[in-house]
Design an enzyme around this catalytic site. Structure first.
Site, PDB file in Angstrom:
ATOM      1  N   ASP A  94      -7.929   4.176  -3.668  1.00  0.00           N
ATOM      2  CA  ASP A  94      -8.903   4.640  -2.671  1.00  0.00           C
ATOM      3  C   ASP A  94     -10.051   5.387  -3.338  1.00  0.00           C
ATOM      4  O   ASP A  94     -10.136   6.621  -3.306  1.00  0.00           O
ATOM      5  CB  ASP A  94      -8.197   5.511  -1.638  1.00  0.00           C
ATOM      6  CG  ASP A  94      -7.184   4.724  -0.825  1.00  0.00           C
ATOM      7  OD1 ASP A  94      -7.213   3.476  -0.890  1.00  0.00           O
ATOM      8  OD2 ASP A  94      -6.361   5.354  -0.144  1.00  0.00           O
TER       9      ASP A  94
ATOM     10  N   ASP B 106       0.850  -1.188   0.000  1.00  0.00           N
ATOM     11  CA  ASP B 106       0.000   0.000   0.000  1.00  0.00           C
ATOM     12  C   ASP B 106       0.891   1.246   0.000  1.00  0.00           C
ATOM     13  O   ASP B 106       1.980   1.225   0.571  1.00  0.00           O
ATOM     14  CB  ASP B 106      -0.884  -0.032   1.257  1.00  0.00           C
ATOM     15  CG  ASP B 106      -2.121   0.834   1.124  1.00  0.00           C
ATOM     16  OD1 ASP B 106      -2.288   1.499   0.081  1.00  0.00           O
ATOM     17  OD2 ASP B 106      -2.927   0.841   2.079  1.00  0.00           O
TER      18      ASP B 106
END
Ligand SMILES: *[C@@H]1O[C@H](CO)[C@@H](O)[C@H](O)[C@H]1NC(C)=O
Ligand SMILES: *[C@@H]1O[C@H](CO)[C@@H](O)[C@H](O)[C@H]1NC(C)=O
Ligand SMILES: *[C@@H]1O[C@H](CO)[C@@H](O)[C@H](O)[C@H]1NC(C)=O
Ligand SMILES: *[C@@H]1O[C@H](CO)[C@@H](O)[C@H](O)[C@H]1NC(C)=O
Ligand SMILES: *[C@@H]1O[C@H](CO)[C@@H](O)[C@H](O)[C@H]1NC(C)=O
Ligand SMILES: *[C@@H]1O[C@H](CO)[C@@H](O)[C@H](O)[C@H]1NC(C)=O
Ligand SMILES: *[C@@H]1O[C@H](CO)[C@@H](O)[C@H](O)[C@H]1NC(C)=O
Ligand SMILES: *[C@@H]1O[C@H](CO)[C@@H](O)[C@H](O)[C@H]1NC(C)=O
Ligand SMILES: *[C@@H]1O[C@H](CO)[C@@H](O)[C@H](O)[C@H]1NC(C)=O
Ligand SMILES: *[C@@H]1O[C@H](CO)[C@@H](O)[C@H](O)[C@H]1NC(C)=O
Ligand SMILES: *[C@@H]1O[C@H](CO)[C@@H](O)[C@H](O)[C@H]1NC(C)=O
Ligand SMILES: *[C@@H]1O[C@H](CO)[C@@H](O)[C@H](O)[C@H]1NC(C)=O
Length: 752
Positions: free
Chosen positions: A520, A428
């Site tokens: 996201d 991430d």
């Protein structure tokens, strides 16, 4: 490795009852050999090396003044994983030189490159043109270097802000207003499958992975093989690629028959890499939320899946599960007995576990001093510096462009996770430069974090952010790949036992045991809709292993119900999103949710969290996903073998048989951005609006001569003719999905 096995591209038409085999039937059949290993054009201070490359392709490298130093980063296989046995170049081979005084031509299979002069004197302004040789021997221009009279050179080099003998290069190629461009990575919520007219910065951000690999409807594929930041521009008359800082320009063009997109993918993936086969377990339901906080909660989660008998294949531990950024281990205060936890989870559910890792290393990390002293952290041009900050701490990122840093990262992950039963890793925030957001975070509260100078300062083992920044996330995927391969005793290309999940990637990322997710994204209908074209663009870039956060990652602050699991409008959106994701390469639920009644550290995101009336719908779709396992396995295998795309924009299969899709008028633009084929047999048209009970779907003309009604609606078994829009019932529990051929074949995976 040479794979000359012929694929069976006619399967789709056969399923539709086709009598006549369409022209694309021979699409992916490898073509003949080339008549040269290439030529070197010396053009004043500039050198251009043109080589046949793979089937029907050419690789072009160009540089001013000094030859490349041999350390350039490349994302290409040399030779490609598949290609003619003879007549292809290796390294910097060529068999003749030219100064352009006489035009030269080289043919590779059905693609031809020729030099020509834009001024007629044959020596100045020598250009390259690429043609397809048609079956009847005529030539069709694919593209050529764009050189209107007295304009900027199409191979333009400049030295504005570079270091050493690195230069900036912009290369221009001709196009026409009707060219369609498919691929180019993922570019946020642009809602476009055809990128014509787009300008895209080759800089990674959360939800943006611009990547210079594309297919043109003119019958060519293109790869701009550069690790540098830069730009891609697709104008009306000119396509232009810019590399900010390099010692070499390097690109590939591959040709194919018009409409033969499978052939293009096969040739592009021969250059950039084929995907391995994913582990069978990973095709099930992958469950995640931001975030399960501790071991007790995590085991309780597994217990609940067990008690409710809802199948699950992976459970995920998100960020802040560590004591400090860069520890690359779970915080023992919250996760006291990882091996025990992994065993419990396995016993209760059979599921694998994945844990998040961030690239950031704060100075309180147990690893900081060792990494600093070993030179394993990225630096900045202004000194060691910091590259970002997060959660109140300044951080530096691991320099994964350094092989020793990759080893350090992996050995730490292995010791802290893998050896305790957590064998899948979530990469991430490793988009490169800083933590991958568009604005540099000053480590302070949100309202002063906008410092709009992303990335420029970072410095790596492999070079500057400008020259190698696009390598950074890819190098993380590589680190996990190398580590997993070492740990499992398997080789790259062999079936994967475990996986990574990455927010970014680059040219050829599909060669790793690694899924890319779309970042996201917001919990809104508009985002759900835009994700269809995002997935199709990922697929056309070569990334078959694509996934997203079911339900969106986070709430849209301007939509009151967005992301709130207790509010009916969001529950409704969630159900539509979840049923759609059954028909994506990976079926992965994740997000940060809001709620009116909070019972855990963060709000719930489990299959049973969306209201009693929705739980059975959600659970049935999870079960359907498992029932589709043979089909999923078949389409992933084919992708692995030949690069045959899993998510398939309608132009791929029907562009030659359905003029509505071929012409791409503005009125049918949504047909190609809102619907797709999932493998060869399933047409998927997710509902992208609230409160609907029926849905209009365009059913393409399959070109099948003897099948009057090739399309079957999944939920009613009613059959329909192609070449028309139909409105079908789509109550909340039914996603519009149609199939070609017998349902049994699909459930058995007998579809190729
Ligand atoms: C259509 O023709 C093909 C090839 O002749 C045959 O295999 C198929 O069974 C036919 N389909 C139908 C629906 O008649
Ligand atoms: C496909 O290839 C086969 C075998 O090479 C050949 O006989 C056939 O004519 C080709 N079909 C088309 C449509 O080109
Ligand atoms: C280019 O090469 C040809 C031979 O291939 C030679 O005759 C000619 O003089 C050269 N031209 C220049 C400008 O050097
Ligand atoms: C290769 O083939 C092309 C097309 O047939 C021809 O124009 C060219 O002269 C050939 N080149 C060489 C080096 O043989
Ligand atoms: C350019 O090349 C062509 C083809 O070989 C030849 O006919 C022509 O005379 C050349 N032009 C000049 C100005 O040399
Ligand atoms: C040759 O084939 C191409 C592509 O199918 C077609 O556009 C062209 O008109 C054909 N030329 C001749 C002379 O038949
Ligand atoms: C972890 O739990 C297992 C099973 O209860 C136990 O045997 C083991 O000693 C524990 N390890 C630690 C470090 O607490
Ligand atoms: C994998 O193993 C090879 C050979 O032992 C070693 O050179 C390499 O550093 C290892 N890579 C990682 C990431 O552990
Ligand atoms: C673990 O998480 C649960 C759920 O958020 C919480 O109720 C509990 O207090 C936590 N336990 C520890 C030891 O932090
Ligand atoms: C395409 O879909 C988007 C999103 O659903 C919608 O806003 C737009 O109006 C549609 N365009 C056409 C031409 O139907
Ligand atoms: C959907 O239906 C609900 C309940 O009737 C209503 O509150 C909401 O406004 C509707 N949403 C849209 C977008 O029409
Ligand atoms: C549709 O056909 C399949 C078998 O192909 C069957 O399993 C299913 O129950 C049928 N559905 C309906 C609504 O008849």
């Amino acid at each position: 490795m040479r794979l000359l096995s012929q694929i069976l591209p006619a399967s789709l038409l056969a399923a539709a009852g086709a009598q006549d085999v369409h022209a694309t039937a021979n699409s992916s059949q490898p073509q003949t050999q080339s008549n040269s290993t290439g030529f070197r054009l010396q053009h004043g201070f500039e050198t251009v090396l043109v080589q046949p490359y793979g089937y029907d392709g050419f690789r072009v490298r160009a540089w001013p003044f000094r030859p490349p130093n041999g350390n350039e980063i490349s994302f290409l296989y040399d030779p490609p994983v598949e290609g003619p046995e003879n007549g292809v170049a290796h390294g910097m081979d060529y068999d003749f030189t030219t100064n352009g005084s006489q035009p030269v031509a080289v043919r590779n299979g059905n693609t031809l490159v020729e030099t020509y002069s834009s001024t007629g004197d044959n020596v100045t302004n020598v250009r390259l043109a690429f043609y397809r040789v048609e079956n009847n021997g005529s030539k069709t221009l694919l593209t050529n270097e764009y050189a209107p009279m007295k304009a900027l050179n199409p191979r333009y080099y400049s030295y504005s802000h570079n270091v050493g003998y690195e230069f900036e290069a912009t290369f221009s190629f001709s196009t026409t207003p009707d060219e369609q461009i498919y691929g180019t990575g993922t570019n946020g919520e642009d809602h476009m499958v055809n990128k014509k007219g787009q300008i895209m910065d080759l800089i990674n951000f959360n939800t943006h992975i611009p990547t210079p690999v594309f297919m043109s409807n003119k019958g060519y594929g293109f790869i701009w093989n550069s690790a540098a930041q830069g730009r891609m521009e697709f104008g009306q008359l000119r396509n232009r690629y810019t590399t900010e800082s390099s010692t070499l320009v390097d690109y590939v063009i591959v040709g194919a028959l018009e409409g033969d997109y499978d052939g293009l993918q096969r040739k592009l993936s021969a250059a950039t890499g084929r995907a391995p086969e994913p582990p069978a377990w990973s095709l099930g339901y992958l469950h995640s939320k931001l975030r399960y906080e501790n071991q007790t909660e995590f085991i309780q989660l597994a217990q609940k899946f067990h008690d409710l008998q809802i199948p699950v294949s992976m459970l995920v531990i998100d960020y802040q599960s560590w004591a400090h950024q860069g520890d690359w281990g779970l915080d023992p205060a919250l996760w006291p007995n990882v091996s025990y936890m992994a065993e419990r989870v396995k016993d209760l559910t059979g599921a694998e576990i994945m844990a998040s890792l961030w690239p950031s290393v704060e100075d309180k990390s147990v690893n900081y001093a060792a990494m600093q002293s070993e030179g394993l952290l990225s630096a900045t041009r202004s000194g060691p510096g910091v590259t970002d900050s997060w959660n109140g701490s300044y951080i530096r990122n691991v320099d994964s462009t350094n092989p020793r840093a990759r080893d350090f990262l992996w050995s730490t992950l292995k010791r802290n996770y893998y050896d305790h039963g957590i064998k899948n890793f979530w990469i991430d925030q490793a988009d490169g430069g800083n933590l991958g957001e568009a604005y540099q975070n000053n480590g302070q509260s949100a309202y002063i974090e906008s410092i709009p100078y992303p990335f420029v300062d970072a410095l790596y083992h492999a070079g500057t952010q400008a020259s190698v920044g696009k390598l950074y996330p890819w190098a993380h995927q590589q680190a996990i790949e190398e580590g997993l391969r070492n740990a499992t005793g398997t080789k790259q290309g062999e079936p994967c036992d475990y996986l990574s999940l990455s927010r970014s990637g680059y040219i050829g990322s599909q060669r790793f045991c690694s899924m890319i997710w779309s970042g996201d994204i917001s919990s809104t209908w508009q985002t759900l809709s835009s994700q269809v074209s995002s997935g199709l663009s990922a697929a056309a870039t070569g990334w078959g292993w694509w996934t997203l956060d079911i339900g969106g990652f986070s709430a849209d602050p301007f939509v009151w119900w967005s992301g709130n699991i207790d509010e009916e409008p969001y529950r409704h959106l969630y159900v539509r999103w979840q049923q759609w994701a059954v028909f994506l390469p990976f079926f992965r639920n994740h997000g940060t949710r809001a709620c009116n009644t909070q019972s855990a550290f963060t709000c719930d995101n489990e299959p049973w969290s969306y209201g009693d009336e929705n739980t059975p719908i959600i659970t049935d779709y999870i079960k359907l996903r498992y029932q589709l396992a043979p089909y999923l396995k078949a389409i992933f295998s084919k992708f692995s073998e030949t690069g045959r795309m899993i998510m398939r924009p309608l132009y791929m299969d029907f562009g030659m048989t359905d003029s509505n899709i071929n012409q791409w008028t503005s009125t049918n633009a949504n047909v190609t951005t809102q619907q797709y084929m999932f493998g060869p047999r399933l047409l998927v048209a997710p509902v992208t609006e609230a409160n609907v009970t029926d849905w209009t779907v365009y059913l393409p003309n399959t070109g099948a001569a003897n099948a009057t009604k090739p399309w079957t609606y999944w939920w009613t078994n009613q059959t329909y003719a192609g070449g028309q829009s139909v409105t079908v019932p789509a109550p909340l529990e039914h996603i519009p999905v149609f199939h070609l051929g017998a349902r049994n074949d699909i459930m058995d995976g007998s579809v190729f």
